[in-house]
Design an enzyme around this catalytic site. Sequence first.
Site, mmCIF file in Angstrom:
data_model
loop_
_atom_site.group_PDB
_atom_site.id
_atom_site.type_symbol
_atom_site.label_atom_id
_atom_site.label_comp_id
_atom_site.label_asym_id
_atom_site.label_seq_id
_atom_site.Cartn_x
_atom_site.Cartn_y
_atom_site.Cartn_z
ATOM 1 N N LYS A 1 0.832 -1.218 0.000
ATOM 2 C CA LYS A 1 0.000 0.000 0.000
ATOM 3 C C LYS A 1 0.865 1.266 0.000
ATOM 4 C CE LYS A 1 -2.264 -1.026 3.874
ATOM 5 N NZ LYS A 1 -1.665 -2.315 4.245
ATOM 6 N N ARG B 1 -9.615 0.627 9.194
ATOM 7 C CA ARG B 1 -9.206 -0.745 9.512
ATOM 8 C C ARG B 1 -10.282 -1.495 10.285
ATOM 9 N NH1 ARG B 1 -3.273 0.204 9.378
ATOM 10 N NH2 ARG B 1 -2.122 -1.711 9.746
ATOM 11 N N ARG C 1 11.456 -6.414 4.957
ATOM 12 C CA ARG C 1 11.356 -4.970 5.182
ATOM 13 C C ARG C 1 11.936 -4.610 6.553
ATOM 14 N NH1 ARG C 1 5.419 -2.279 5.005
ATOM 15 N NH2 ARG C 1 5.339 -2.679 7.215
ATOM 16 N N ARG D 1 11.377 -0.731 12.027
ATOM 17 C CA ARG D 1 10.106 -0.837 12.762
ATOM 18 C C ARG D 1 10.106 -2.077 13.634
ATOM 19 N NH1 ARG D 1 5.045 0.159 8.789
ATOM 20 N NH2 ARG D 1 4.114 -1.114 10.447
ATOM 21 N N ARG E 1 -0.288 -9.226 13.553
ATOM 22 C CA ARG E 1 -0.826 -8.150 12.697
ATOM 23 C C ARG E 1 -1.694 -8.740 11.588
ATOM 24 N NH1 ARG E 1 4.546 -5.431 10.969
ATOM 25 N NH2 ARG E 1 3.253 -4.041 9.719
HETATM 26 P P1 AMP Z 1 0.766 0.323 9.478
HETATM 27 O O1 AMP Z 1 1.892 1.277 9.334
HETATM 28 O O2 AMP Z 1 -0.438 0.723 8.675
HETATM 29 O O3 AMP Z 1 1.183 -1.104 9.210
HETATM 30 O O4 AMP Z 1 0.295 0.393 10.996
HETATM 31 C C1 AMP Z 1 1.164 0.033 12.061
HETATM 32 C C2 AMP Z 1 0.358 -0.157 13.335
HETATM 33 O O5 AMP Z 1 -0.296 1.069 13.670
HETATM 34 C C3 AMP Z 1 -0.770 -1.176 13.248
HETATM 35 O O6 AMP Z 1 -0.319 -2.503 13.488
HETATM 36 C C4 AMP Z 1 -1.707 -0.677 14.345
HETATM 37 O O7 AMP Z 1 -1.222 -1.020 15.635
HETATM 38 C C5 AMP Z 1 -1.585 0.826 14.213
HETATM 39 N N1 AMP Z 1 -2.580 1.371 13.267
HETATM 40 C C6 AMP Z 1 -2.336 1.996 12.082
HETATM 41 N N2 AMP Z 1 -3.464 2.378 11.488
HETATM 42 C C7 AMP Z 1 -4.473 1.982 12.301
HETATM 43 C C8 AMP Z 1 -5.892 2.076 12.224
HETATM 44 N N3 AMP Z 1 -6.513 2.639 11.172
HETATM 45 N N4 AMP Z 1 -6.618 1.565 13.253
HETATM 46 C C9 AMP Z 1 -6.016 1.017 14.320
HETATM 47 N N5 AMP Z 1 -4.689 0.865 14.440
HETATM 48 C C10 AMP Z 1 -3.913 1.358 13.448
#
Ligand code: AMP
Length: 210
Positions: free
Chosen positions: A26, A101, A140, A146, A158
Amino acid sequence: MLYRKAFNFNQRMLNLVLFGPPGAGKGTQSQKLIDKYGLIHLSTGDLLRSEISQGTELGLEAKKLMDNGILVPDSVVIGMISSKLDSNKNAKGFIFDGFPRTVAQAEALDTLLESKDAPISGMIALEVNDAELENRLLLRGKDSGRPDDANPEVIRKRIKEYNEKTAPVAGFYKGQNKFKSINGIGSVEEIFDAINEVISTYQVSPKVNQ
Ligand code: AMP
């Protein structure tokens, strides 16, 4: 006004939800879409990581959940998106990446956009199988820095959160006839072409950046 709303043909903005599990690509595709259409990128993951690096209270609370692969509460991310929409009033459109999400987040987003008369144009899902996702995230993790990319157990958590809480969001947009899925395995360009093909079917005429 009523006429415009009823026929939904004069939608100014390209508002795209890029959907898919962690590691689906994404972020990579968002960058290319921003370059092409001049959209604003709203990644709740990036916004949360920025809170963490600034050491805010919200960031500290979110970090505990993120490091364990658990979603942060809906109210937190909805609040962040709401303020970003308000601070980008003249945007040509938005790419929502990693948001919504949960179905509650999708409902809240519709309400926020309704008040701006700028609905979601469509959701595009990148389909990638779980084994490929695990491989991509571990790879990654070698340079993303991260913590949630570095640990196989957190990666699996996740993906589990995605399957349980996030996958149903597809049904929300299917119910509005706004859902399209494409194969997320292939070259970056092949996938980008497939996304653009879907965008070309929208009832908006996004301006391509020169
Ligand atoms: P991402 O960078 O999108 O993979 O997000 C990393 C982490 O941030 C996720 O595993 C969640 O813990 C949190 N997170 C990001 N976006 C959301 C969302 N829309 N709702 C809830 N948690 C989120």
